[in-house]
Design a protein around this motif. Structure first.
Motif, short mmCIF file in Angstrom:
data_model
loop_
_atom_site.label_atom_id
_atom_site.label_comp_id
_atom_site.label_asym_id
_atom_site.label_seq_id
_atom_site.Cartn_x
_atom_site.Cartn_y
_atom_site.Cartn_z
N GLU A 206 65.25 10.67 -23.82
CA GLU A 206 66.16 9.53 -23.96
C GLU A 206 67.50 10.03 -24.45
OE1 GLU A 206 66.57 5.34 -26.49
OE2 GLU A 206 64.81 6.61 -26.70
N VAL A 207 68.59 9.42 -23.92
CA VAL A 207 69.94 9.79 -24.31
C VAL A 207 70.30 9.09 -25.62
CG1 VAL A 207 72.37 9.79 -23.64
CG2 VAL A 207 70.59 10.10 -21.90
N ILE B 40 69.77 14.65 -26.23
CA ILE B 40 68.59 14.19 -25.53
C ILE B 40 67.40 14.37 -26.46
CG2 ILE B 40 67.10 14.45 -23.51
CD1 ILE B 40 69.84 13.47 -22.78
N LEU B 41 66.69 13.28 -26.72
CA LEU B 41 65.51 13.34 -27.58
C LEU B 41 64.26 13.38 -26.73
CD1 LEU B 41 66.42 10.70 -30.32
CD2 LEU B 41 67.01 13.12 -30.22
N CYS B 42 63.35 14.28 -27.04
CA CYS B 42 62.07 14.35 -26.34
C CYS B 42 61.01 14.85 -27.32
CB CYS B 42 62.13 15.24 -25.10
SG CYS B 42 62.38 16.99 -25.43
N ASP B 43 59.76 14.54 -27.00
CA ASP B 43 58.63 14.94 -27.84
C ASP B 43 57.89 16.10 -27.16
OD1 ASP B 43 59.13 12.98 -29.78
OD2 ASP B 43 58.14 11.46 -28.56
N GLY C 260 70.96 5.46 -24.40
CA GLY C 260 69.75 4.72 -24.08
C GLY C 260 69.17 5.01 -22.72
N MET C 261 69.86 5.80 -21.87
CA MET C 261 69.31 6.13 -20.56
C MET C 261 68.06 6.99 -20.70
SD MET C 261 72.57 7.03 -18.13
CE MET C 261 73.62 5.75 -17.47
N THR C 262 67.13 6.80 -19.79
CA THR C 262 65.96 7.67 -19.75
C THR C 262 66.31 8.98 -19.06
OG1 THR C 262 65.24 6.65 -17.67
CG2 THR C 262 64.38 5.72 -19.73
N PRO D 285 67.61 9.35 -14.06
CA PRO D 285 67.39 8.46 -12.91
C PRO D 285 68.60 7.61 -12.58
CG PRO D 285 65.49 8.44 -14.39
CD PRO D 285 66.57 9.20 -15.09
N ALA D 286 69.39 7.25 -13.59
CA ALA D 286 70.56 6.41 -13.35
C ALA D 286 71.73 7.18 -12.76
CB ALA D 286 70.99 5.73 -14.65
N VAL D 287 71.71 8.52 -12.85
CA VAL D 287 72.77 9.36 -12.30
C VAL D 287 72.14 10.25 -11.24
CG1 VAL D 287 74.62 11.00 -12.84
CG2 VAL D 287 73.90 9.32 -14.55
#
Length: 368
Positions: free
Chosen positions: A51-52, A204-207, A268-270, A227-229
């Motif tokens: 997530e951004v 960018i946050l990720c687990d 908030g973008m994935t 996905p949005a870009v």
């Protein structure tokens, strides 16, 4: 009769020419969108959702309590550093400031009187007209007047600051991400009125699962797609890796910084984060990544259309898939480096058909 024979001859010739033209048009090779594929330069360790987020996000609050009478920005607005975004009712603060100013003026007047009295007593003491005890009392009164003046001055400065604290300004440029108070509400000192996400550096946050901890360190590179870009991949580096696992998911939170986010990247973008093996080089058994539009099936088996180099005919080749992503597929077996594969229109062609390979008009639409 002669003219009729001539017209029949001309008509027959024209019809024959049209048939030959139509036949020549049918036999032309069909253009298809195809490109030469190559193996991935580095093996993929893992692909994780993300997530951004802004690197810095702070609540904005007043330093004093009061009644909120004005809000100048709303959720999603962009603000600049120093911009006024809200105000409290300043009446009480202004009255307190006026009282402090009056006390300061009185203290300054008393100090002036004490200074004059001290000068007179010193002159009389030199002439031995007054006792030394009286001079000491005058000096004590002067010192007390100086202290009262200093105290009144500090109180005036404090209340002046509190008057300025009735105006809330943005301390950094950014975007308003939350509204926590309404106009007319009584807010306490330190109570959040807005939340501000700073502009500039984007994370960018990720687990990360524990199985990848040995392969990832601060500074590890990653490839990020949004996905949005569409049609663009971003490079990022691990900025922070949590030292402890989340109690619920048993994963470790990783924060990655995008190298060049651009204005199209919004909070908030994935995101899809791909970690590659930094020590790996391209090998003969490395996978080949293709757009998902290239995938076809032969029965129940996955396959792709390959353009043979000699006669430019299509061959349906069964392949083995290693991974499915949102927009790409990873082929582990069945393709060789340097072969030409059809990327689009795979349901409209047939085996053995002679084609003419055409590069994509917009290659970024098929970027893997």
């Amino acid at each position: 009769m002669r003219w009729r024979g001539i017209m029949l001859t001309v008509s027959g010739a024209l019809a024959l020419a049209a048939c030959h033209a139509k036949q020549a048009e049918v036999t032309l090779p069909r253009p298809v969108i195809a490109v030469v594929v190559h193996r991935d330069s580095k093996p993929v360790l893992a692909t994780l959702p993300g997530e951004v987020n802004a690197r810095y996000a702070t609540p904005l609050s007043f330093r004093i309590a009061g009644k909120l009478i004005e809000r100048n920005v709303r959720l999603g607005d962009t603000v600049t550093a120093g911009q006024v975004i809200a105000r409290l009712d300043p009446d009480d603060a202004q009255r307190s400031l006026a009282s402090a100013q009056a006390q300061l003026m009185a203290a300054q007047h008393r100090l002036g009187f004490a200074e004059q009295q001290l000068d007179r007593d010193r002159a009389q003491a030199q002439e031995q007209l007054i006792a030394m005890a009286q001079l000491e009392q005058t000096q004590d009164a002067y010192v007390a007047a100086v202290a009262q003046r200093d105290q009144a001055l500090q109180q005036f400065a404090l209340l002046k600051n509190q008057t300025e604290y009735t105006v809330l300004t943005a301390d950094h440029a950014g975007v308003i991400t939350a509204e926590d108070a309404d106009t007319g509400q009584n807010v306490a000192a330190g109570q959040a009125v807005y939340h501000l996400a700073w502009s500039g550096t984007v994370d960018i946050l990720c687990d990360v699962p524990e199985s990848l901890l040995t392969a990832l360190t601060v500074g590890s590179a990653a490839s990020v797609s949004l996905p949005a870009v569409t049609g663009r991949r971003f490079t990022a580096h691990v900025r922070e890796l949590s030292p402890a696992a989340d109690p619920g998911s048993r994963t470790y939170r990783a924060k990655l910084t995008l190298d060049a986010p651009g204005p199209e990247v919004r909070l908030g973008m994935t995101a899809t984060v791909t970690f590659a093996d930094a020590a790996g080089d391209a090998q003969a058994d490395d996978p080949i990544t293709l757009p998902a539009t290239a995938l076809f099936h032969e029965g129940n088996a996955p396959a792709v259309w390959v353009v043979r180099p000699g006669d430019h005919a299509l061959e349906l080749r069964r392949v083995q898939l290693g991974r499915y992503d949102d927009r790409t597929i990873s082929i582990s077996q069945g393709l060789n480096d340097g072969e030409r594969v059809v990327l689009q229109g795979v349901h409209t062609v047939s085996a053995g058909e002679t084609v003419r390979a055409v590069a994509p008009l917009h290659p970024e639409d098929f970027a893997s």
